[in-house]
Design a protein around this motif. Structure first.
Motif: not given
Length: 420
Positions: A266-268, A272-273, A297-298
């Protein structure tokens, strides 16, 4: 009998019942039942049931045996037919276990199955003292972690010990790496198999105490349903133009193509991930915003074609790439900069006069200096008679230091006094 199983076996009662009346009396079409039903422990939590075939069976009868288990009077869904005169089953030491078997001619309709023959295992010990809530996880195909809680009627001095065994071990082993934390017991033991193995044997677990008042607990665990991969490590990010490349550590010691991965980024805005699934240990995200900061993250999960586990690994540590100015910081700058300019302007206006004097000092007026100097000389002439020559000379030295560009003549009274 092994040391862990022997004390358990001594605490059970074997009851065998033959129910052969009725059917045999009604006619010869009812098969006679098996005889001499017995059991023996072949390993911890593993029983071998054996029996003898019925007598006077016709040669045309394709004889087989049907058997099933009841736990606390509840039939288990494990009925089996076999020509063998034995059956290996798991043991339920903290509940009443009943084993039933009968003979049948599977290829003929001329005879009825025999009556059931059953044997019972009756547990001893105080009810409610056996370990409960047993849970095990097989971490990264390397070691197993089991946790459990004490029974509701177990005393605080109960010291549970875990034993385990699986096909391939010559004898059961005791788990020595045990712990107790906030009332939860736990134990860790190594568990690994060769990579070429396609099937994994069940792991038998026995939890017991030395006291005969504590009921033992037996459990059989299918390790393929308990697999939890290790957390992906060394997550690296790189950016080329408007595309982000993500890579992480491999899947050792898992066989090739037995894991898939989930990548969340996500971009913050966590709401909305985005989540994507990949089967390799790398991926790329195209068309990203060059002015945004992205966080990744994975985690890993076994493939169903390799393992039956539904356990995910833990998420990796978050890694980020790109820069994005914080909106709060931007707002602070918008407010702070004009405020600093305004305050600085006020300070400059208040101290402008003083700053002007410091930066551009006033140029002395020579006429005022001469007027003041000659006025001071006249006053010195009047008082010169009262002063000695040394004091007059000192005053001249001081005046020369202040007005170094003006030549000062000594007062005439000095010559008059000398002539007198």
């Amino acid at each position: 009998m092994d040391r862990a199983a022997a004390p358990v076996r001594g605490r059970f009662l074997l009851a065998v019942c033959w129910v052969v009346t009725g059917g045999t009396a009604a006619g010869a079409n009812v098969l006679p039942p098996p005889s001499n039903l017995e059991y023996s422990f072949i390993q911890i939590c593993t029983l071998n049931w054996t029996w003898n075939p019925p007598e006077n069976i016709s040669s045309s009868c394709d004889l087989e045996y049907s058997s099933y288990i009841m736990i606390d009077e509840v039939p288990q869904d494990n009925r089996k037919w076999s020509k063998s005169r034995f059956r290996v089953t798991d043991t339920f030491l903290n509940e009443e276990m009943r084993f039933k078997v009968r003979s049948e001619c599977r290829n003929a309709n001329t005879s009825e199955p025999s009556q059931w023959v059953e044997a019972s295992l009756l547990p001893e010990g105080i009810p409610g003292t056996a370990a409960v809530d047993l849970s095990c996880v097989w971490h990264n195909l390397e070691y197993m972690v089991c946790t459990w809680r004490p029974g509701r009627n177990a005393s605080n001095e109960t010291n549970y010990v875990l034993f385990y065994w699986f096909d391939g071990l010559k004898k059961h082993k005791k788990c020595s790496n045990s712990s107790v934390h906030q009332g939860v017991f736990g134990c860790i033991f190594n568990l690994s198999f060769p990579k070429v193995t396609n099937t994994y044997p069940a792991v038998r677990i026995l939890i017991k105490d030395e006291s005969e008042e504590i009921r033992p607990l037996c459990a059989s665990k299918n390790p393929t349903t308990l697999v939890k991969p290790a957390t992906p490590r060394r997550v690296t990010l790189s950016k080329v133009n408007d595309e982000i490349y993500v890579e992480w550590s491999g899947s050792e010691p898992f066989p090739e193509n037995c894991l898939f991965y989930e990548v969340e980024y996500h971009n913050g805005d966590m709401d909305n991930a985005q989540l994507i699934k990949v089967e390799s240990n790398y991926t790329s995200i195209p068309s990203v915003d060059p002015n945004s900061k992205y966080i990744f993250k994975v985690r890993a999960k076994p493939k169903p074609e390799c393992y039956s586990s539904n356990l995910y690994s833990d998420w990796s540590e978050e890694e980020s790439i790109g820069e994005k100015m914080d909106s709060t910081f931007s707002f602070a700058l918008i407010v702070t900069i004009p405020l600093i300019v305004a305050v600085s302007t006020i300070i400059l206006l208040v101290y402008l006069k003083r700053l002007k004097v410091l930066i551009l000092p006033p140029i002395p007026d020579p006429r005022e200096i001469l007027k003041r100097m000659f006025g001071e000389q006249n006053e010195d002439s009047r008082s010169c008679a009262k002063d000695d020559p040394m004091n007059a000379y000192d005053r001249l030295i001081k005046e020369e230091e202040i007005h170094s560009l003006i030549l000062i003549e000594p007062p005439e009274c000095t010559n008059s006094e000398t002539e007198n």
